[in-house]
Design a protein around this motif. Structure first.
Motif, PDB file in Angstrom:
ATOM      1  N   ALA A 251       2.361   7.062  15.884  1.00 33.99           N
ATOM      2  CA  ALA A 251       2.161   6.387  17.174  1.00 33.99           C
ATOM      3  C   ALA A 251       3.265   5.376  17.471  1.00 33.99           C
ATOM      4  O   ALA A 251       3.318   4.812  18.566  1.00 33.99           O
ATOM      5  N   GLY A 252       4.148   5.145  16.485  1.00 34.91           N
ATOM      6  CA  GLY A 252       5.271   4.244  16.691  1.00 34.91           C
ATOM      7  C   GLY A 252       4.986   2.794  16.401  1.00 34.91           C
ATOM      8  O   GLY A 252       5.796   1.923  16.724  1.00 34.91           O
ATOM      9  N   PHE A 253       3.835   2.513  15.758  1.00 33.67           N
ATOM     10  CA  PHE A 253       3.473   1.132  15.473  1.00 33.67           C
ATOM     11  C   PHE A 253       3.931   0.643  14.110  1.00 33.67           C
ATOM     12  O   PHE A 253       4.093  -0.549  13.895  1.00 33.67           O
ATOM     13  N   SER A 254       4.103   1.563  13.150  1.00 34.18           N
ATOM     14  CA  SER A 254       4.219   1.153  11.754  1.00 34.18           C
ATOM     15  C   SER A 254       5.398   1.826  11.052  1.00 34.18           C
ATOM     16  O   SER A 254       5.836   2.915  11.429  1.00 34.18           O
ATOM     17  N   ASP A 255       5.871   1.149   9.995  1.00 36.29           N
ATOM     18  CA  ASP A 255       6.906   1.698   9.121  1.00 36.29           C
ATOM     19  C   ASP A 255       6.358   1.991   7.722  1.00 36.29           C
ATOM     20  O   ASP A 255       6.963   2.731   6.949  1.00 36.29           O
ATOM     21  N   ALA A 256       5.240   1.363   7.398  1.00 35.52           N
ATOM     22  CA  ALA A 256       4.573   1.580   6.116  1.00 35.52           C
ATOM     23  C   ALA A 256       3.077   1.381   6.322  1.00 35.52           C
ATOM     24  O   ALA A 256       2.661   0.495   7.073  1.00 35.52           O
ATOM     25  N   VAL A 257       2.271   2.228   5.666  1.00 35.40           N
ATOM     26  CA  VAL A 257       0.821   2.151   5.816  1.00 35.40           C
ATOM     27  C   VAL A 257       0.174   2.165   4.434  1.00 35.40           C
ATOM     28  O   VAL A 257       0.446   3.057   3.627  1.00 35.40           O
ATOM     29  N   TYR A 258      -0.669   1.182   4.178  1.00 34.02           N
ATOM     30  CA  TYR A 258      -1.431   1.107   2.937  1.00 34.02           C
ATOM     31  C   TYR A 258      -2.856   1.600   3.206  1.00 34.02           C
ATOM     32  O   TYR A 258      -3.476   1.187   4.185  1.00 34.02           O
ATOM     33  N   GLY A 259      -3.359   2.444   2.314  1.00 32.53           N
ATOM     34  CA  GLY A 259      -4.738   2.878   2.409  1.00 32.53           C
ATOM     35  C   GLY A 259      -5.614   1.973   1.567  1.00 32.53           C
ATOM     36  O   GLY A 259      -5.484   1.924   0.347  1.00 32.53           O
ATOM     37  N   SER A 260      -6.511   1.242   2.189  1.00 35.54           N
ATOM     38  CA  SER A 260      -7.330   0.259   1.478  1.00 35.54           C
ATOM     39  C   SER A 260      -8.687   0.827   1.104  1.00 35.54           C
ATOM     40  O   SER A 260      -9.404   1.382   1.947  1.00 35.54           O
ATOM     41  N   ARG A 261      -9.063   0.626  -0.158  1.00 42.31           N
ATOM     42  CA  ARG A 261     -10.391   1.020  -0.641  1.00 42.31           C
ATOM     43  C   ARG A 261     -11.444  -0.022  -0.312  1.00 42.31           C
ATOM     44  O   ARG A 261     -12.630   0.198  -0.584  1.00 42.31           O
ATOM     45  N   PHE A 262     -11.028  -1.142   0.263  1.00 43.05           N
ATOM     46  CA  PHE A 262     -11.944  -2.267   0.463  1.00 43.05           C
ATOM     47  C   PHE A 262     -12.266  -2.560   1.921  1.00 43.05           C
ATOM     48  O   PHE A 262     -12.916  -3.561   2.222  1.00 43.05           O
TER      49      PHE A 262
END
Length: 238
Positions: A115-126
């Motif tokens: 979508a053009g918002f991010s350069d890195a994405v973390y998947g959170s388990r919390f």
């Protein structure tokens, strides 16, 4: 040309699950016609992991799977370094060879980047309403403490620094010089990625199907102490 996601799989003695994870990845259809490339790095397994993966490749020649073998066991971080260096995709994600993380959630992590918002994405388990297996109390406390300590020095506000699911634009992760060869990869890469000027880091909720030590979990309390060392080393003593 379509964009490509490189999926880095560090594998060491995962004969019980490696075919299941490869089949799961094979069955995932990525959004916006993003293509898949799998780079599996066998870290000198002593069981049938490599044999099973080679058989899978022979039986699925259309599947974009590259297999790289370490001649001696070097650790998860070293396998990830090798995979990142070999990856050809526009985006890179880390996938453990066990079944703790669900490849069907790649699209959840891809959305902020596409979508053009991010350069890195973390998947959170919390965060989020996804299913989570209830396991070790002190592991959860330890993860949250390490995340707090990491945030204290990086200045970013993530909820799960130790998550496996980290998705990066290749242009940001490939130039980084990574040193940690075992489980120190997580705090090191977080410290270094957070220091890139104007990088946009997002976080999304993911599922977590954790396993016990009897089921093959490898990380231990010593790795937690080493993570503290890595947080200090890569944030303060650069």
């Amino acid at each position: 040309m379509n964009k490509k996601l490189s999926i880095i799989i560090p594998a060491f003695n995962e004969e019980n699950t490696v075919l299941l994870i490869l089949n799961s990845i094979q069955n995932v259809t990525l959004i916006e016609n993003v293509e898949k490339e799998i780079v599996l790095v066998d870290d000198c397994s002593t069981d049938n992991t490599l044999k099973l993966v080679n058989n899978f490749k022979s039986e699925n020649p259309e599947f974009a799977l590259e297999i790289i073998c370490h001649k001696k066991n070097q650790g998860k971080g070293a396998a990830i370094h090798t995979g990142i260096a070999k990856a050809n995709g526009d985006f890179i994600i880390i996938q453990d060879a066990d079944l703790e993380y669900d490849p069907n959630e790649y699209n959840t992590l891809l959305k902020p980047i596409l979508a053009g918002f991010s350069d890195a994405v973390y998947g959170s388990r919390f965060i989020g309403g996804n299913p989570h297996r209830v396991l070790f109390f002190f592991h959860t406390i330890g993860n949250k403490f390490l995340t707090f300590l990491s945030n204290l020095f990086t200045g970013i506000n993530i909820t799960d620094m130790e998550t496996c699911y980290k998705l990066f634009k290749s242009e940001f992760i490939k130039p980084i010089s990574l040193k940690e060869k075992r489980f120190g990869f997580e705090p090191e890469v977080t410290a270094k990625i957070s220091k890139i000027k104007n990088i946009r880091i997002y976080e999304v909720g993911i599922s977590y199907y954790g396993r016990t030590y009897d089921e093959g979990k490898k990380i231990g309390w010593k790795d937690g102490f080493h993570a503290i060392y890595c947080i200090l080393r890569y944030n303060i003593f650069k």
